[in-house]
Design an enzyme around this catalytic site. Structure first.
Site, PDB file in Angstrom:
ATOM      1  N   ARG A 131       0.849  -1.189   0.000  1.00 28.31           N
ATOM      2  CA  ARG A 131       0.000   0.000   0.000  1.00 28.31           C
ATOM      3  C   ARG A 131       0.883   1.238   0.000  1.00 28.31           C
ATOM      4  O   ARG A 131       1.990   1.227   0.580  1.00 28.31           O
ATOM      5  CB  ARG A 131      -0.866   0.041   1.269  1.00 28.31           C
ATOM      6  CG  ARG A 131      -2.093  -0.836   1.239  1.00 28.31           C
ATOM      7  CD  ARG A 131      -3.141  -0.341   0.243  1.00 28.31           C
ATOM      8  NE  ARG A 131      -4.316  -1.189   0.229  1.00 28.31           N
ATOM      9  CZ  ARG A 131      -4.500  -2.221  -0.592  1.00 28.31           C
ATOM     10  NH1 ARG A 131      -3.581  -2.544  -1.484  1.00 28.31           N
ATOM     11  NH2 ARG A 131      -5.624  -2.926  -0.553  1.00 28.31           N
TER      12      ARG A 131
ATOM     13  N   HIS B 209      -1.302   0.574  -9.547  1.00 26.38           N
ATOM     14  CA  HIS B 209      -1.991  -0.240  -8.540  1.00 26.38           C
ATOM     15  C   HIS B 209      -2.783  -1.382  -9.194  1.00 26.38           C
ATOM     16  O   HIS B 209      -3.994  -1.510  -8.997  1.00 26.38           O
ATOM     17  CB  HIS B 209      -2.918   0.627  -7.661  1.00 26.38           C
ATOM     18  CG  HIS B 209      -3.377  -0.117  -6.424  1.00 26.38           C
ATOM     19  ND1 HIS B 209      -3.687   0.503  -5.241  1.00 26.38           N
ATOM     20  CD2 HIS B 209      -3.592  -1.439  -6.183  1.00 26.38           C
ATOM     21  CE1 HIS B 209      -4.055  -0.397  -4.339  1.00 26.38           C
ATOM     22  NE2 HIS B 209      -4.011  -1.588  -4.902  1.00 26.38           N
TER      23      HIS B 209
HETATM   24  P1  NDP Z   1      -1.945 -11.427   4.859  1.00 27.44           P
HETATM   25  O1  NDP Z   1      -2.834 -10.877   5.916  1.00 27.44           O
HETATM   26  O2  NDP Z   1      -2.136 -12.841   4.443  1.00 27.44           O
HETATM   27  O3  NDP Z   1      -0.418 -11.243   5.271  1.00 27.44           O
HETATM   28  C1  NDP Z   1       0.062 -10.096   5.871  1.00 27.44           C
HETATM   29  C2  NDP Z   1       1.486 -10.344   6.314  1.00 27.44           C
HETATM   30  O4  NDP Z   1       2.009  -9.123   6.858  1.00 27.44           O
HETATM   31  C3  NDP Z   1       1.597 -11.387   7.420  1.00 27.44           C
HETATM   32  O5  NDP Z   1       2.746 -12.179   7.242  1.00 27.44           O
HETATM   33  C4  NDP Z   1       1.719 -10.530   8.677  1.00 27.44           C
HETATM   34  O6  NDP Z   1       2.413 -11.164   9.752  1.00 27.44           O
HETATM   35  C5  NDP Z   1       2.557  -9.394   8.148  1.00 27.44           C
HETATM   36  N1  NDP Z   1       2.427  -8.225   9.021  1.00 27.44           N
HETATM   37  C6  NDP Z   1       1.331  -7.523   9.352  1.00 27.44           C
HETATM   38  N2  NDP Z   1       1.627  -6.538  10.211  1.00 27.44           N
HETATM   39  C7  NDP Z   1       2.951  -6.625  10.437  1.00 27.44           C
HETATM   40  C8  NDP Z   1       3.868  -5.896  11.238  1.00 27.44           C
HETATM   41  N3  NDP Z   1       3.480  -4.870  12.010  1.00 27.44           N
HETATM   42  N4  NDP Z   1       5.159  -6.274  11.237  1.00 27.44           N
HETATM   43  C9  NDP Z   1       5.571  -7.317  10.476  1.00 27.44           C
HETATM   44  N5  NDP Z   1       4.749  -8.055   9.692  1.00 27.44           N
HETATM   45  C10 NDP Z   1       3.464  -7.702   9.681  1.00 27.44           C
HETATM   46  O7  NDP Z   1      -2.125 -10.461   3.600  1.00 27.44           O
HETATM   47  P2  NDP Z   1      -1.914 -10.798   2.071  1.00 27.44           P
HETATM   48  O8  NDP Z   1      -0.614 -11.470   1.909  1.00 27.44           O
HETATM   49  O9  NDP Z   1      -3.116 -11.458   1.510  1.00 27.44           O
HETATM   50  O10 NDP Z   1      -1.884  -9.315   1.447  1.00 27.44           O
HETATM   51  C11 NDP Z   1      -0.914  -8.388   1.856  1.00 27.44           C
HETATM   52  C12 NDP Z   1      -1.249  -6.991   1.352  1.00 27.44           C
HETATM   53  O11 NDP Z   1      -1.022  -6.902  -0.058  1.00 27.44           O
HETATM   54  C13 NDP Z   1      -2.703  -6.554   1.486  1.00 27.44           C
HETATM   55  O12 NDP Z   1      -3.004  -6.146   2.794  1.00 27.44           O
HETATM   56  C14 NDP Z   1      -2.781  -5.408   0.491  1.00 27.44           C
HETATM   57  O13 NDP Z   1      -2.429  -4.202   1.128  1.00 27.44           O
HETATM   58  C15 NDP Z   1      -1.717  -5.763  -0.544  1.00 27.44           C
HETATM   59  N6  NDP Z   1      -2.303  -6.076  -1.849  1.00 27.44           N
HETATM   60  C16 NDP Z   1      -1.960  -5.276  -2.909  1.00 27.44           C
HETATM   61  C17 NDP Z   1      -2.461  -5.555  -4.164  1.00 27.44           C
HETATM   62  C18 NDP Z   1      -2.036  -4.770  -5.348  1.00 27.44           C
HETATM   63  O14 NDP Z   1      -2.595  -4.947  -6.431  1.00 27.44           O
HETATM   64  N7  NDP Z   1      -1.050  -3.900  -5.209  1.00 27.44           N
HETATM   65  C19 NDP Z   1      -3.396  -6.662  -4.401  1.00 27.44           C
HETATM   66  C20 NDP Z   1      -3.674  -7.427  -3.210  1.00 27.44           C
HETATM   67  C21 NDP Z   1      -3.150  -7.123  -1.986  1.00 27.44           C
HETATM   68  P3  NDP Z   1       1.829 -12.498  10.461  1.00 27.44           P
HETATM   69  O15 NDP Z   1       2.030 -13.583   9.429  1.00 27.44           O
HETATM   70  O16 NDP Z   1       2.658 -12.656  11.645  1.00 27.44           O
HETATM   71  O17 NDP Z   1       0.375 -12.224  10.720  1.00 27.44           O
HETATM   72  C1  OXD Z   2      -6.268  -5.532  -2.952  1.00 30.14           C
HETATM   73  C2  OXD Z   2      -5.846  -4.578  -3.985  1.00 30.14           C
HETATM   74  O1  OXD Z   2      -6.105  -5.259  -1.759  1.00 30.14           O
HETATM   75  O2  OXD Z   2      -6.213  -4.758  -5.173  1.00 30.14           O
HETATM   76  O3  OXD Z   2      -6.772  -6.608  -3.318  1.00 30.14           O
HETATM   77  O4  OXD Z   2      -5.114  -3.630  -3.678  1.00 30.14           O
END
Ligand code: NDP
Ligand code: OXD
Length: 314
Positions: free
Chosen positions: A229, A277
């Site tokens: 993000r 994005h």
């Molecule tokens: P998940 O919830 O499956 O994974 C999030 C990961 O981030 C986990 O490993 C979590 O740790 C870690 N995390 C969260 N907070 C912290 C912190 N404070 N310190 C360290 N690690 C942290 O999410 P997804 O993998 O499904 O998606 C990740 C992000 O990708 C979404 O939230 C979105 O913002 C972005 N995204 C962007 C897209 C795009 O087109 N650009 C499309 C889809 C998603 P833990 O495993 O310990 O919980």
């Molecule tokens: C998502 C994105 O969060 O598209 O899926 O950014």
């Protein structure tokens, strides 16, 4: 009971058509249409206007149409019902394609060759490090980070990951929490950020973090790839670090302000790759079918899947 589709910034028509086709027995409303608020049991949201879900007395579940839920968590009037997010093979594959593509672009210096082609310049350049010599660090080892890590490892990259809680990742080195961050960064040549935007991660991609990346790797300096993000990154710091060599390049899919304003220096920066994005789009076919299946599960008493921890914010 009915579904309210509350979408801004994406075109809602495709989603509404898809939901109507999949649930002919239900009424599907778009935000902005006139509807009976008491009839709405479910909401499918992408960036609904804050407050617009506040007066739905029979609301039972909110579905995020994306994997990220910061667009929901930012609504101070969000109803206190379960929030379900997207976990979808199609979306996961798309994100891994993006990550692999941009790691390979940096490994194989493709931007340099694009420029040489524009200039009609042939340089007999045989310097090509091997993938195994390049250390990729994934910030975020959730659904997306783990899949990308595995696919990068198959290509031979030296992959590690960092997450909030400890993870076992197919024998790949993984680090967690504040305590593990320094060691993680110091062995990273390409930093790939797939974190969610929360109170704990906002602004995490800043100068102090970039300064801890490996300075002397095989790519001649560290690269950033952010597809998490825009709120995770401090854009002034990225630009300053590109200028003084703390960063060698950046690939950015997400920005503090989206759409990226025409005056942004990122557009014309020679070391920056900008994408709009769309690293991993939500496919209405696949995600729409999932929402319908979750509603079926909920009504059959089988329990919802992929419920967001609203305390953690992801
Ligand atoms: P998940 O919830 O499956 O994974 C999030 C990961 O981030 C986990 O490993 C979590 O740790 C870690 N995390 C969260 N907070 C912290 C912190 N404070 N310190 C360290 N690690 C942290 O999410 P997804 O993998 O499904 O998606 C990740 C992000 O990708 C979404 O939230 C979105 O913002 C972005 N995204 C962007 C897209 C795009 O087109 N650009 C499309 C889809 C998603 P833990 O495993 O310990 O919980
Ligand atoms: C998502 C994105 O969060 O598209 O899926 O950014």
């Amino acid at each position: 009971m009915s579904l309210l589709v509350a979408i801004t910034q994406w075109e809602p028509e495709t989603w509404i058509e898809r939901f109507r086709r999949l649930m002919p027995e239900r009424r599907v409303f778009a935000l902005g249409e006139s509807f009976d608020a008491a009839e709405v049991q479910y909401v499918a949201s992408w960036k609904h206007p804050a407050g617009s879900l506040a007066a739905l007395p029979n609301l039972a579940v909110i579905f995020s149409l994306g994997a990220g839920v910061d667009h929901l968590m930012g609504d101070p009037c969000l109803p206190e019902v379960p929030v379900v997010r997207v976990v979808d093979e199609d979306l996961t594959n798309r994100m891994s394609e993006y990550v692999v593509l941009h790691c390979l672009m940096r490994l194989r210096q493709q931007r340099r060759y694009d420029e040489q082609q524009r200039q009609h310049v042939w340089i007999d350049d045989r310097f090509q490090p091997a993938a195994r010599e390049v250390r990729v660090g994934l910030m975020g080892l959730g659904v997306l980070g783990q899949d990308a890590a595995r696919k990068l490892a198959v290509l031979g990259f030296d992959v590690a990951g960092w997450s909030r809680s400890p993870k076992a990742l197919d024998g790949l080195p993984s680090f967690s929490g504040e305590d593990g961050l320094e060691a993680f960064l110091s062995r990273t040549d390409i930093l790939v950020c797939l974190l969610p935007l929360t109170a704990g991660t906002r602004g995490i991609l800043n100068r102090s973090l970039f300064a801890q990346l490996a300075p002397a790797g095989r790519l001649g300096g560290p690269f950033l790839i952010n597809a998490g993000r825009g709120g995770l990154q401090v854009e002034a710091d990225i630009l300053a670090c590109l200028m003084d060599g703390t960063l060698k390049g950046a690939t950015l899919d997400v920005f503090e302000t989206e759409p990226l304003p025409p005056a942004s220096p990122f557009w014309a920066h020679p070391a920056v790759t900008v994408t709009p994005h769309n690293a991993a789009m939500s496919d209405p076919e696949s995600v729409g079918a999932q929402v319908v299946e979750q509603i079926r599960r909920f009504e059959a008493g089988e329990g919802l899947q992929n419920i967001v921890d609203t305390g953690l914010g992801y």
